[in-house]
Scaffold this active site. Sequence first.
Site, PDB file in Angstrom:
ATOM      1  N   THR A 186       0.852  -1.191   0.000  1.00  0.00           N
ATOM      2  CA  THR A 186       0.000   0.000   0.000  1.00  0.00           C
ATOM      3  C   THR A 186       0.884   1.236   0.000  1.00  0.00           C
ATOM      4  OG1 THR A 186      -0.020   0.079   2.394  1.00  0.00           O
ATOM      5  CG2 THR A 186      -1.747  -1.226   1.352  1.00  0.00           C
ATOM      6  N   GLU A 330      -5.841  -3.543  -1.118  1.00  0.00           N
ATOM      7  CA  GLU A 330      -6.317  -4.641  -0.263  1.00  0.00           C
ATOM      8  C   GLU A 330      -7.458  -5.426  -0.894  1.00  0.00           C
ATOM      9  OE1 GLU A 330      -5.574  -1.598   0.749  1.00  0.00           O
ATOM     10  OE2 GLU A 330      -4.679  -1.586   2.755  1.00  0.00           O
ATOM     11  N   LYS A 438     -16.747  14.639  13.306  1.00  0.00           N
ATOM     12  CA  LYS A 438     -17.814  14.073  14.128  1.00  0.00           C
ATOM     13  C   LYS A 438     -18.264  15.123  15.139  1.00  0.00           C
ATOM     14  CE  LYS A 438     -16.234   9.441  13.204  1.00  0.00           C
ATOM     15  NZ  LYS A 438     -15.756   8.130  13.670  1.00  0.00           N
ATOM     16  N   TRP A 443     -22.106  13.179  11.564  1.00  0.00           N
ATOM     17  CA  TRP A 443     -20.887  13.173  10.770  1.00  0.00           C
ATOM     18  C   TRP A 443     -20.976  14.245   9.685  1.00  0.00           C
ATOM     19  CZ3 TRP A 443     -19.014   7.460   9.662  1.00  0.00           C
ATOM     20  CH2 TRP A 443     -18.873   6.788  10.887  1.00  0.00           C
TER      21      TRP A 443
END
Lengths: 541, 541
Positions: A186, A330, A438, A443
């Site tokens: 990654t 992934e 948050k 959110w």
Amino acid sequence: MLGLMQDHPLLIWQLLEHGARHHGHVEIVSRRVEGDVHRYTYRDALRRAYRVANAIDALGIEPGERIATLAWNGYRHFELYYGVSGSERVLHTLNPRLTPEQLAWIVADADDRVLCFDLSFLPLVQAVHTRCPSVRHWIALCEGDALPKETGIPNLLSYEAWIDAQPAHYAWPEFDERSASALCYTSGTTGNPKGVLYSHRSALLHALAGSLPDSTAMSAQECVLPVVPMFHVNGWGVPYSAPMTGAKLVFPGPALDGKSVYDLIESEGVTLAAGVPTVWLALLAHVNGNGLRFSSLRRSMVGGSACAPAMVDAFRAFGVDVLHGWGMTEMSPLGTLSHIGPQQKSLSVEQQTQLICKQGKVPFGVDMKIVDDAGTELPWDGIAAGDLHVRGPWVVSRYFGKEGIDARIDGWFPTGDVATIDPDGNMQITDRSKDVIKSGGEWISSIDIENIALAHPAVAIAACIAVPHPKWDERPLLIVVPKPGATVDRRALLEFYAGKVAKWQVPDDVVVVDAIPLGATGKIQKNLLRDRFRDHALPNL
Amino acid sequence: MLGLMQDHPLLIWQLLEHGARHHGHVEIVSRRVEGDVHRYTYRDALRRAYRVANAIDALGIEPGERIATLAWNGYRHFELYYGVSGSERVLHTLNPRLTPEQLAWIVADADDRVLCFDLSFLPLVQAVHTRCPSVRHWIALCEGDALPKETGIPNLLSYEAWIDAQPAHYAWPEFDERSASALCYTSGTTGNPKGVLYSHRSALLHALAGSLPDSTAMSAQECVLPVVPMFHVNGWGVPYSAPMTGAKLVFPGPALDGKSVYDLIESEGVTLAAGVPTVWLALLAHVNGNGLRFSSLRRSMVGGSACAPAMVDAFRAFGVDVLHGWGMTEMSPLGTLSHIGPQQKSLSVEQQTQLICKQGKVPFGVDMKIVDDAGTELPWDGIAAGDLHVRGPWVVSRYFGKEGIDARIDGWFPTGDVATIDPDGNMQITDRSKDVIKSGGEWISSIDIENIALAHPAVAIAACIAVPHPKWDERPLLIVVPKPGATVDRRALLEFYAGKVAKWQVPDDVVVVDAIPLGATGKIQKNLLRDRFRDHALPNL
């Protein structure tokens, strides 16, 4: 009770054997690092993959050991995909855009035994090779007579000399289909890069599901150009799906500028091209700037980062459909693909564009859900936003070298994205989990706030981050860089939000700066901004 | 070294879970045995499949035990596909066209524990149930109040009453993907029928490869009508591939006449229909006879027996493409599909029709070869004909109850067909292995000889068989039935072959008969002819 069907493990070499046997005359065309165009067939590629496998055997590399590549998209890289994985070794594709320090760290972490590189990366190899003690063999992907003298790299071999001595037949081994086939790290924006270790099974299931009509619709009808690098999550699997389906394969080599890509599309009759938005911007600029058109291209696959509506429209003007995908290292990488279903055929062009710009639906094999902070699954109403979790046979379970740590939560891999899912199963990413603000249990999408700021005529770059707040936990702070010559008025910019978002989503403050830190891949480094503005005093609005 | 991807076995229940979760609003429409049309969604189907699985648990049926069906294509049969296989039992689809004797033999051989049947098959069940001692439970696929009284079948339950008492949720088990999922018997033209025991893995890999663009191109864009019965090799896999891809599914029930099929195609907007040639002949006759046209149908899949050029042309006249497939019970069934590749786009319509009428190319997953009597592989030149052998993860290895006997030769399953393969990989069946005439080391296709005879204006039915010959081993004998009122002249018919085949391929003699024996599936029973004409004296030509 077991069924009584033939027991064939799913192995990567079967893909090229199938291509060579059933689509043997289909071409693989490569623009080479040397500048010229090379062409041969799947049948030819298989014979050279046999030589590669024999050459690896001759080096005494054990099953499961890693063989690294630093290479552009081309036929030799393609042969390594099969010669390495097919002979039960692990192909480790290195990203040449990393720094020598990062590369050395990754090669050591992967414990690579062999490193094969295009000559264009010779300076990079010269810069790192003394820091790669695990690498016993260095192979330059070139003819023997093209090998530079005095490189300083011990025992440097040319690829052609290396494989030329080997027989053009090889008995592929049969082994557990869950065996490791390829390794890709990654980008590691937080902490060190992490290795994702694919298996033969995951690669083949990904190739099958990824070639379905509602995925990439790969077939023998297509001439496919993977502009996306083969060092970037297996070139999105195209080196596997093309021989599996008999698609003609065109490799662009290092020439990713608009003119080079356009010329290759036209000269080879490319019907499907796959790449990241920046490459397509350059291609479209070249086509528009020179009054050109596409004579064969029908579909352009966009991934790597979100596709803007303007890009969908720009391709549509040339009769080219955008196929918008979302995935991750992934996930091998395919997660979702944007999707115009039969019910959406009656939508206006603008509505269809909006739908294409969503991340889209999963193919069979991937499942997804969105969850709140407590891990409770949220409804698919297109409104509720939650952490996006995924699972499936081509999704990572653990990272390489970290086998003791499950990368999953209750069997699901947390993507680090925040998303909504609409009732038709269309997923849309609204933020990165670590970037979402948050506030009072709700959110706020930092991306939504930034996009509104970017629509203001005075704003060049915008970043919205959370700053701690005693009452609301977090509140949004907007940081902007003005356009050259423009002035950003704090109050006017905040008023610009009126009617565009709910009042409680409007940032508490605006900070105007000269520059915002960008990472190696061009993304805003919000972690640095959060550190810098942690103690920013928000005004009492 | 194993890869580090998530380890999900491939299980059949995942297909319907995917359909319900990601294409939950897509419809399944069924013309019922009751005559009316039933419609619901994948989401509804899943809930009822849960009830079926719970109901099977309640009966105490063990994992791996067989549950049989005698049913048309409809939503209840579809629910059994998932409730039975998903809960780790084996779905045994019985062919209602068999005789009571054959059925009783097969039920005993399969050791079926439960038998679920459409009410239209009640007389058949009444005729066999006393000869099925293994069956403990009889379920009629109907509402409770539709259950006839006094059937003579002990403890007969209605399907709706059986599942209605069960909860609409079920935790599907996870188990070895190689576990048996379904059982289907071959027609058994020679000897007793043989059971083919599919696995979850074979079914899912078949569904994936079978849905690729160059296979059936199954997708959420399609509305698919499997006219091919679900008791005939899993309805060619459509009950699996439709929820996998989100295709709308239309089940015709027992109404397979031209008008009923046409009306359903039009009322439901069917885009892809799959069936055998006889069904399509009835459909085309209805459409042509009533001056109708197709408003939604784009593709017609033809399998089960070879597709004639006239059928390709007839569908083409309505803008419908024929997708010609070849397969076997032993192949789940997909073996090959006819294929017009990019290189063939420039062929004339007539040449394309010829190509479509070949059996075609294999998808990834199937491999094939043709071999001579010594097992040596023959060239792919479109001329050499040999025994067709196949292999792959959805091809049989052994037959049910005959686990000790490998059904393969050197790992390849001998199909019993004789075929050629052209340089592009297009396979064409020229004969059945047992019907080919082996004369002087050369093979003569009985089908070729018959097709020429059938082109003669006086011939109604033709069968070409081998008769023993002291010098040439075998020589062809032609047996014909004249058309009503016509007379077949032996010498004139033999002269009709001049210029159409090589001289040594011309039959040695013609026998004119009043009738030729046909089997239950309408095929000429050449074994009876061979017995009858074994000692036929061939003239010295």
